[in-house]
Design an enzyme around this catalytic site. Structure first.
Site, PDB file in Angstrom:
ATOM      1  CG  HIS A   5      -8.342   9.785  -5.748  1.00  0.00           C
ATOM      2  ND1 HIS A   5      -7.878   9.512  -7.019  1.00  0.00           N
ATOM      3  CD2 HIS A   5      -9.696   9.882  -5.866  1.00  0.00           C
ATOM      4  CE1 HIS A   5      -8.899   9.476  -7.862  1.00  0.00           C
ATOM      5  NE2 HIS A   5     -10.015   9.698  -7.195  1.00  0.00           N
TER       6      HIS A   5
ATOM      7  CB  SER B 269      13.335   0.295  16.614  1.00  0.00           C
ATOM      8  OG  SER B 269      14.616   0.834  16.385  1.00  0.00           O
TER       9      SER B 269
ATOM     10  CE  LYS C 256       9.307   3.286  14.317  1.00  0.00           C
ATOM     11  NZ  LYS C 256      10.279   3.195  13.228  1.00  0.00           N
TER      12      LYS C 256
ATOM     13  CD  GLU D  12       6.257  -2.905   8.833  1.00  0.00           C
ATOM     14  OE1 GLU D  12       7.215  -2.453   8.196  1.00  0.00           O
ATOM     15  OE2 GLU D  12       6.242  -2.938  10.082  1.00  0.00           O
TER      16      GLU D  12
END
Ligand code: ARG
Length: 471
Positions: free
Chosen positions: A167, A288, A294, A301
């Site tokens: 979970h 970024s 970043k 991804e």
């Protein structure tokens, strides 16, 4: 253009134009053409034609001289295609007719004999199978490269402790090596599926002709052999129509991408500052344009994102095949783009992962600290009590009370004193602290498939043997 009857009755000079009295509508020509995408199978088309022509000469349908001319012409066309100099034409509809027309341009009337005893229907089915077989072999090699890297990494990380989750809540400590081997298991099944699919891809439909076979004395076993297929397909109607082998491949690819996307999701989580479990080298990340701090895990991804298109291709092919009456229907021209893209995407994603996996660096201290939080040895305490004769349900209750007490004290179980623990059960002795440590917890799971470092090392050895046996 020659002045024979066929050409004059055929305004657009289609290879099939004999019964037509007007040229194809320009839009329809573009709409029905596949050459812009099926030219990817050009070399396979030539390979298939060479085998077909050789067989025709062996059974006496073509003379030795005709075969020589055809074979030489096809080989020259192959060179022209590889050099990027082939004049592809939409008017000639698809890769098959482009190459056949080019052959006749180059060697004259003998070129027109190549299509004896076959049809584009068995030709295209042959080409796709040859093309897909080549891709399967590349994908299998890349999958193996990824798995070797993963197993090596798992071995190096056999002792590294991290939280195991259910979970997405901290559940029990595991070793990082064990987690990596879980990925490897998924990939082993993908590999098995791929090889199983290859068996059904590797059959020769050549000779099925349009749908019913041909009246020429062809030798289908010979063309199958020349093309490296295991055997000819059994039924001509089925041979030209079903694309289940392509669907199967897409099902393999969808599962592979599903597995890679799960691993990607974990990499994305683990590289976040909230988890901070691993470092992904800069070369696999991007920045970024607005936030200077970043470093984004774009590669995982994107792999996660590409799963969507591959799943889509599987559904596209299933839907394409559904309800098609026997035998060939033009619908099947729609099989190629999804199949090509599924294969390209699978190969690219594997390549990304195979390059990335060996470069992952575990931040062991952070993993260990995270495993120490969240009462991840609570089950070990329950098991300890059971070994002391407490019934498991009672042990569960005792540990629950201990955890609740520890939360109040803002401590972990291992930080409670013996006296504090003994409030909940007099069965607890001072040896309890051995099982409350993370090292003790993982080492205790010492059976096949368990997370103990010794088991991880043994599993790595078995995995390596399996990989080596692939040859
Ligand atoms: N371009 C066609 C395809 O990809 C080749 C077969 C065409 N056959 C036909 N009878 N129109 O399926």
């Amino acid at each position: 253009m020659s002045k024979d009857k066929t050409a004059s009755a055929n305004p657009a000079a289609k290879l099939w134009g004999g019964r037509f009295s007007e040229a194809t509508d320009a839009f329809v020509e573009r709409f029905t053409a596949s050459v812009n995408f099926d030219q990817r199978m050009a070399l396979e088309d030539i390979q298939g034609s060479l085998a077909h022509a050789q067989m025709l000469s062996e059974v006496g349908v073509l003379t030795e001289d005709e075969y020589r001319q055809i074979a030489d012409g096809l080989r020259e066309i192959g060179i022209e295609i590889e050099a990027g100099e082939f004049p592809w034409s939409v008017q000639l509809e698809d890769v098959h007719m482009n190459i056949e027309a080019r052959l006749t341009d180059r060697i004259g009337a003998t070129g027109k004999k190549l299509h004896t005893g076959r049809s584009r229907n068995d030709q295209v089915a042959t080409d796709i199978r040859l093309w897909l077989r080549g891709r399967i072999d590349q994908i299998a090699a890349e999958l193996t490269r990824l798995q070797s890297g993963l197993v090596d990494l798992a071995e190096r990380e056999a002792d590294t402790i991290m939280p195991g989750f259910t979970h997405l809540q901290s559940a029990q400590p595991v070793t990082f090596g064990h987690h990596l081997l879980a990925w490897n298991e998924m990939l082993t099944r993908d590999y098995e599926r791929l090889l199983d699919c290859r068996k059904r891809v590797n059959r020769s439909p050549l000779g099925a002709a349009a749908l019913a076979g041909t009246s020429y004395p062809i030798d289908r076993a010979r063309t199958a052999e020349l093309l490296g297929f295991d055997a000819p397909t059994e039924n001509s109607l089925d041979s030209v129509s079903d694309r289940d082998f392509a669907i199967e491949f897409c099902a393999f690819a969808a599962l592979l991408l599903t597995h890679l996307s799960r691993a990607s999701e974990e990499l994305v989580l683990w590289t976040s500052s909230q988890f901070d479990f691993i470092d992904l080298p800069d070369r696999f990340c991007t920045g970024s344009s607005i936030m200077p701090q970043k470093k984004n895990p774009d590669v995982p991804e994107l792999v996660r994102g590409k799963t969507g298109r591959v799943n889509g291709h599987l559904v596209a092919l299933l839907t394409l095949m559904k309800s098609q009456p026997l035998a060939y229907n033009k619908d099947n021209q729609e099989d190629k783009e999804p199949l090509f893209d599924a294969a390209d995407t699978a190969l690219d994603c594997l390549r990304a992962f195979a390059d990335m996996a060996p470069a992952l660096r575990a931040k062991k201290e952070n993993m260990l600290a995270a495993a120490a939080k969240g009462f991840s040895t609570a089950t070990d305490l329950a098991d300890y009590l059971v070994r002391r004769g407490v019934a498991f349900r009672d042990a569960h209750e005792i540990v629950g009370q201990s955890v609740s007490f520890a939360i109040e004290q803002d401590k972990d179980l291992a930080e409670l004193s013996l006296a504090q623990l003994q409030q909940f059960s007099d069965q607890i002795g001072d040896d309890v602290f051995e099982v409350l440590t993370l090292e003790g917890s993982v080492a205790a799971r010492d059976h096949i498939g368990g997370t103990a470092p010794a088991q991880v090392r043994a599993a790595c050895e078995r995995a390596r043997k399996l990989i080596a046996a692939r040859g």
